[in-house]
Design an enzyme around this catalytic site. Structure first.
Site, short mmCIF file in Angstrom:
data_model
loop_
_atom_site.label_atom_id
_atom_site.label_comp_id
_atom_site.label_asym_id
_atom_site.label_seq_id
_atom_site.Cartn_x
_atom_site.Cartn_y
_atom_site.Cartn_z
N GLU A 109 -44.96 -14.58 12.02
CA GLU A 109 -46.31 -14.87 11.53
C GLU A 109 -46.50 -14.30 10.13
O GLU A 109 -45.88 -13.31 9.77
CB GLU A 109 -47.36 -14.25 12.47
CG GLU A 109 -47.37 -14.94 13.82
CD GLU A 109 -48.39 -14.37 14.79
OE1 GLU A 109 -49.02 -15.17 15.49
OE2 GLU A 109 -48.55 -13.14 14.87
N CYS A 115 -49.74 -11.31 3.58
CA CYS A 115 -49.06 -10.31 4.41
C CYS A 115 -47.91 -11.02 5.12
O CYS A 115 -48.14 -11.95 5.90
CB CYS A 115 -50.08 -9.75 5.40
SG CYS A 115 -49.37 -8.62 6.59
N CYS A 169 -39.45 -6.27 16.12
CA CYS A 169 -39.26 -5.00 15.42
C CYS A 169 -38.60 -4.02 16.38
O CYS A 169 -38.91 -4.01 17.57
CB CYS A 169 -40.60 -4.44 14.94
SG CYS A 169 -40.45 -2.92 13.96
N CYS A 189 -43.09 1.51 17.80
CA CYS A 189 -44.34 2.28 17.74
C CYS A 189 -45.22 1.82 18.89
O CYS A 189 -45.42 0.62 19.09
CB CYS A 189 -45.06 2.07 16.40
SG CYS A 189 -44.07 2.61 14.99
N CYS A 200 -48.33 -0.66 18.37
CA CYS A 200 -48.17 -1.87 17.54
C CYS A 200 -47.64 -3.02 18.40
O CYS A 200 -46.64 -2.88 19.10
CB CYS A 200 -47.20 -1.57 16.40
SG CYS A 200 -46.81 -3.03 15.40
N CYS A 251 -53.85 -5.69 11.27
CA CYS A 251 -52.72 -4.75 11.27
C CYS A 251 -52.25 -4.47 12.69
O CYS A 251 -53.04 -4.09 13.55
CB CYS A 251 -53.15 -3.41 10.69
SG CYS A 251 -53.60 -3.48 8.98
#
Ligand code: SAH
Length: 361
Positions: A93, A106, A113, A117, A120, A339
């Site tokens: 995205e 962005c 990933c 974390c 996230c 975010c």
């Protein structure tokens, strides 16, 4: 032709590589294609000063890396999220945010990933693979091409590019840096308008410090003591806070750029006065700027964002301790574009949509 990996896309090629491919054509053809793509930011099909047959030959040899799957808008059309499918079916995205005087893009550097974390959404789904240069560059070109032709900001105006989408950019350094060079040299986007955001991958920060372009560096800190940071950003076990501070000091010295520290405000987890004091003590020697981000909801993390008054108090506390902090207004939460919310999962949104529809009945 130079070795550019298997099945390259147009965005994978540097100017020199495309030049080799166009050997035999008049020299100005390369200028026309390159200018059309990167300065005028047009799709190949619309670069009409280049003969159709040549455009067709290029697109057959170098088909697009990305296919647009879905577009969603929020904030009265000023925030747009694009979901792209890669050739192997992985999804990524990118988010376009329009402001009065600029446009911020962005973009993602990896499918998924590996940094894990806890808060996230991308970390919660895990890692698929690194993106190629073309897959990164085409997010920018594709998004700008999607933006309406009347949108002058997107077409020719001031653009900021932030590597704050999916993935850890410094775990995919080669491709990310080649894309940065392309944005800078070929699209004319200044280093000050490009930001690399990292959870703190020290070898990558060290490489950036040695690189030529002084791009902005943002670091997702979220905790200023190792015990808490080990838990919520596990890469801290490999690159602990003290070593990170050393790398950041070196970066600041080398580039003379102010570093930003990102801090998601998580209720009861990292929002006490003691957290503010630890953060201030960490930030002051770095002369960094702190961005406070109210925690955005994600499927796999049950904590709540800190209440607004707590965030205001935390910011004031930092300020009284000599640290500059701003609270970031969240964009795109209604379409999971804010975010930490990118997970490129079609199913989740569809399910959520139907849950919402049921609730409204
Ligand atoms: N891996 C890089 C790039 C991702 S940027 C990095 O960590 O910096 C995404 C930003 O959103 C990071 O600052 C990240 O810490 C932050 N973030 C992640 N999850 C969030 C959440 N649930 N709410 C608010 N911010 C979040």
């Amino acid at each position: 032709m130079a070795d550019i990996g298997a099945d390259p896309s147009l965005g994978d090629l540097s100017r020199a590589e495309l030049g080799e491919l166009l050997e035999g054509e008049p020299a100005y053809r390369l200028d026309q294609v390159w200018e059309g793509l990167y300065r005028q930011r047009r799709p190949l099909a619309e670069i009409t000063n280049v003969p159709k047959s040549l455009r067709r030959a290029i697109s057959e040899l170098l088909p697009p890396a990305l296919t647009l799957v879905r577009t969603q808008s929020a904030d009265r059309g000023t925030t747009t999220k694009h979901l792209w499918s890669l050739r192997d079916g992985h999804l990524v995205e990118s988010v376009l945010m329009r402001y009065r005087d600029r446009t911020t893009l962005c973009i993602s550097s990896q499918a998924g990933c590996a940094m894990a974390c806890s808060f996230c959404a991308t970390g919660q789904v895990g890692f698929d693979r690194n993106l190629s240069v073309g897959e990164i560059v085409e997010q920018v070109l594709g998004t700008l091409q999607q933006a309406s032709s009347t949108d002058r900001a997107a077409r020719g105006g001031a653009i900021n590019i932030v590597f704050m989408g999916m993935g850890e950019p410094l775990a995919n350094y080669e491709s990310v840096w080649a894309a940065v060079e392309r944005f800078h040299a070929d699209m004319g986007i200044g280093a000050r308008h490009i930001t690399v955001s990292t959870v703190g991958v020290i070898p990558g920060i060290e490489r950036m410090a040695k690189a030529r372009l002084p791009v902005n560096l943002a670091v997702s800190l979220h905790a200023a003591n190792d015990r808490l940071r080990n838990r919520i950003a596990p890469i801290n076990r490999t690159y602990p806070l003290r070593d990170l501070a050393r790398a950041l000091t070196d970066y600041r010295r080398a580039k003379r750029r102010r570093i930003s520290l990102e801090w998601a405000m998580i209720g009861g987890v990292n929002d006490t006065d003691r957290d503010a004091a630890e953060l201030a003590a960490y930030t002051r020697p770095l002369a960094a700027h702190v961005n406070l981000i109210p925690l955005n909801p994600t499927p796999g993390y049950s904590h709540e964002p800190s209440p607004a008054e707590r965030i205001e108090h935390f910011a004031a506390e930092l300020s009284s301790l000599g640290v500059n902090a701003t609270v970031r207004r969240n964009r795109g939460t209604s379409i999971d574009a804010a975010c930490g919310q990118l997970r490129a999962d079609k199913l989740v949104s569809i399910r959520k949509g139907s849950a919402r529809a049921r609730a409204e009945r």
